[in-house]
Scaffold this motif. Structure first.
Motif, mmCIF file in Angstrom:
data_model
loop_
_atom_site.group_PDB
_atom_site.id
_atom_site.type_symbol
_atom_site.label_atom_id
_atom_site.label_comp_id
_atom_site.label_asym_id
_atom_site.label_seq_id
_atom_site.Cartn_x
_atom_site.Cartn_y
_atom_site.Cartn_z
ATOM 1 N N PRO A 1 16.337 -27.487 -23.810
ATOM 2 C CA PRO A 1 15.832 -28.671 -23.106
ATOM 3 C C PRO A 1 16.910 -29.351 -22.278
ATOM 4 O O PRO A 1 18.036 -29.552 -22.743
ATOM 5 N N GLY A 2 16.557 -29.676 -21.035
ATOM 6 C CA GLY A 2 17.477 -30.365 -20.134
ATOM 7 C C GLY A 2 18.179 -29.468 -19.145
ATOM 8 O O GLY A 2 18.754 -29.942 -18.164
ATOM 9 N N GLU B 1 19.335 -33.806 -24.841
ATOM 10 C CA GLU B 1 19.212 -32.652 -23.946
ATOM 11 C C GLU B 1 20.572 -31.993 -23.756
ATOM 12 O O GLU B 1 21.620 -32.626 -23.930
ATOM 13 N N CYS C 1 18.474 -30.362 -30.352
ATOM 14 C CA CYS C 1 17.823 -31.080 -29.248
ATOM 15 C C CYS C 1 16.612 -31.868 -29.741
ATOM 16 O O CYS C 1 16.350 -32.974 -29.273
ATOM 17 N N TYR D 1 26.113 -33.189 -25.465
ATOM 18 C CA TYR D 1 24.689 -33.358 -25.169
ATOM 19 C C TYR D 1 24.509 -34.763 -24.596
ATOM 20 O O TYR D 1 25.447 -35.573 -24.594
ATOM 21 N N ASN E 1 21.333 -38.078 -23.621
ATOM 22 C CA ASN E 1 19.977 -38.592 -23.448
ATOM 23 C C ASN E 1 20.065 -39.829 -22.563
ATOM 24 O O ASN E 1 21.129 -40.092 -21.972
#
Length: 643
Positions: free
Chosen positions: A27-28, A45, A362, A433, A435
């Motif tokens: 994801p991302g 993400e 994630c 990571y 968000n």
């Protein structure tokens, strides 16, 4: 002065860094390249690999050695079996010597031939994204161009180094060595060439392969399907989910679901640990496919079984270094101490568990997942590679007195060599990571990440794990308010953090994240110190058999080279798959015992200097397992209580 190919590659990588899997899809990532985005809710993400750069460290050293080996392999050698299969290579008289043939699992009479080419398609794409060095783009492009020629000659979209008859044998239920497994590497490699290296031709080739597979399998009966998928097929259903995500073509989703293995996945749906003595690495990719199904469809059953499987693996089927399996298979975890053999820890299993971990992280942002990732990365993957030659090990032997057994450059090409090419090309992928609220720091590895949307670059410089402190410098185009989430590992306590030299209060506990929210300006600095302690982990069936850890690092006792005869520590090409039958000739008098106080194991070890070197009163020299190469070692000790 004439420079070696290895030197040229190293210089190219150094220049790029100074300026600035088969993989799953997380994801991302890969914005603008997906017609079907993730619809499942996620907590964090992934960054694209191209947004992260490794700085000098042992991880970067591994990547440099890996890149030199990858670059040294002639594209024509990788394509030879494909061209021979398609009839586009004509040797004629004397032509047999035109191309030097690959050996081992890439031999022209091995049914897995071609799998390494798939892995290298991924590895070239990954290391191109990780470095920006054009040499890897050119290598990948050349492979794709050659495979295009082969596919056109074979007609109908089929592409392989072996005849389609191997697929037909599999469909009929006849004996054959994993043809869909091998094709999975090609599907994934071509997809990675498109996603990581922007190769549009690779996407055309792989969609034709998808069309061929659909036309091949659509007419088959359910009985035939169940018979066919009893043969190992790797993670080809994951590749079809990814191809579906890229194209939006429902036929590829149908193909992914076609490879749903009822006998494997149905018990997991019921949250049953029904692993028995099954082949471990046949299992894990099938769960990764379920993880992708959840992300693309929000199928809650796929999520629950993926999480159940992950926790089952970590809690019951994993050795101290983060690896799993004995001779590639599951075993009764209540008898773990009886499975400390020379054939534990197949590298492909750890490679795939790290992939699955990234999906689950994630979804949850759970720091315990990052704890596992770190342990497996340091203790297995980082130490898989021989620092002198760049060769890699199939297994991580845990038999006391064994040693790591490495591949050869010309005559191995095992599955763990293929995944090894990828392992050491993508160290940057799980360090950070993000968000909407901020950026997560999961691993303490010298590197920098560029968060384009925030106009922010975070640079991490550290000697971890030799030292306990890691330092960050922020480069901001404009002041930006956001949160830096520093992982607070379960192995540490009393962490100290400062911002611009001023100590801040840490209210969080281990197993969480330290959140620092403020308006960050260019040049701001963060320092975090993570104290490490000695602890031990006993086997579930024998409290007197234990591994020692320092922070996340598994420690191993040096046991020298007595009894090791050439070609040790390398595989013998003259023997059939000797990694699987290797006799370590462990000296009968080799000591595996260690005296310590079980309540205070740290008292038995004394650290020597600034290196991660420990000694005991018995005269043992103990180091991190990743540092033990070309000699025997002990990981699981026979404990003797101090009186």
């Amino acid at each position: 002065m004439i420079m070696s190919k290895q030197s040229l590659v190293a210089i190219a990588l150094l220049a790029v860094s100074a300026i600035s899997s088969a993989q799953s899809v997380y994801p991302g990532q890969h914005q603008g390249k997906m017609k079907k985005e993730t619809v499942a809710p996620v907590r964090v993400e992934s960054f694209d690999l191209k947004d992260v750069r490794l700085l000098p460290s042992r991880f970067r050293d591994n990547m440099l050695r890996d890149s030199a080996w990858m670059t040294s392999i002639d594209v024509n050698r990788l394509l030879h079996s494909f061209r021979t299969n398609a009839g586009v290579f004509a040797g004629r008289e004397g032509g047999y010597m035109t191309v030097k043939k690959l050996g081992g699992w890439e031999s022209l009479d091995c049914e897995l031939r071609g799998h390494t080419t798939g892995h290298l398609l991924s590895a070239y794409a990954l290391i191109y994204a990780a470095t920006g060095s054009e040499i890897f783009k050119l290598k990948g492009d050349s492979l794709v161009n050659g495979l295009t020629e082969v596919q056109n000659a074979l007609k109908g979209g089929y592409l392989s180094a072996f005849p389609e008859e191997l697929i037909n044998r599999n469909i009929r239920g006849k004996s054959v060595w994993a043809p869909w497994y091998t094709l999975h590497k090609l599907y994934s490699g071509l997809i990675d060439q498109y996603l990581y290296a922007d190769n549009l031709q690779a996407l055309k080739v792989v969609t034709k392969m998808g069309d061929w597979a659909y036309n091949k399998l659509k007419p088959l009966t359910e009985e035939t399907r169940k018979l066919m998928i009893r043969n190992e097929f790797g993670g080809i259903n994951e590749s079809f989910y990814n191809l579906y995500a890229i194209t939006g073509d429902e036929r590829y989703r149908w193909l992914a679901e076609y490879f749903y293995h009822n006998d494997v996945i149905d018990p997991l749906k019921e949250l049953r640990d029904d692993l028995g003595t099954k082949h471990t690495n046949t299992f894990i990719p099938k769960v990764i496919a379920e993880a992708r199904n959840y992300e693309l469809t929000r199928n809650e059953t796929s999520r629950k079984l993926s999480e159940f499987f992950w926790h089952t693996m970590i809690d019951h089927h994993t050795f101290a270094p983060g690896c799993s399996s004995d001779k590639e298979h599951y075993f009764d975890p209540k008898k773990l101490s009886q499975h400390l053999t020379g054939y534990t820890g197949e590298t492909c299993c750890t490679y795939n568990m790290l992939k699955l971990s990234r999906h689950l992280f994630c979804w949850t942002g759970d720091s315990s997942i990052a704890d596992y990732y770190e342990r497996a990365l340091y203790n297995h993957i980082l130490g898989q590679q021989d620092p002198e030659t760049g060769m890699v090990a199939y297994f991580l032997p845990l038999l006391s007195g064994s040693h790591k057994l490495y591949s050869t450059k010309e005559n191995s090409f095992w599955c763990c060599v293929g995944s090894g090419f990828e392992n050491h090309a993508k160290y940057g992928e799980a360090i950070y990571y993000h968000n909407d609220r901020g950026i997560y720091v999961n691993l303490f590895i010298s590197s920098q990440v560029t968060w384009k949307e925030k106009g922010l670059t975070l640079r991490q410089e550290t000697e971890f794990p030799q030292e306990e402190t890691t330092r960050f410098t922020l480069q901001a185009e404009n002041p930006v308010r956001t949160t830096i989430y520093l992982r607070y590992p379960s192995w540490s306590k009393d962490v100290k953090v400062s911002v611009n030299g001023k100590k801040i209060s840490v209210k969080q506990k281990s197993g969480s994240y330290i959140a620092i929210t403020r308006e960050w300006k260019d040049g701001d600095q963060i320092s975090a110190t993570y104290p490490m302690q000695i602890k031990m982990e006993t086997t579930p069936d024998n409290p007197d058999k234990a591994a020692l850890l320092y922070g996340p690092l598994v420690l191993a006792g040096e046991r020298g080279t007595e009894g090791m005869q050439a070609p040790a520590p390398f595989s013998n090409p003259a023997l059939y798959n000797d990694y699987y039958t290797y006799n370590f000739h462990v000296p009968a008098h080799l000591r595996t015992s260690l005296k310590l106080d079980k309540k205070h194991p740290e008292r038995a070890l004394q650290r020597v200097g600034s290196d991660l070197k420990f000694t005991t009163e018995q005269g043992d020299v103990i180091r991190p397992l990743y540092d033990l190469h070309r000699q025997r070692y002990v990981v699981y000790w026979d404990l003797q209580s101090e009186k």
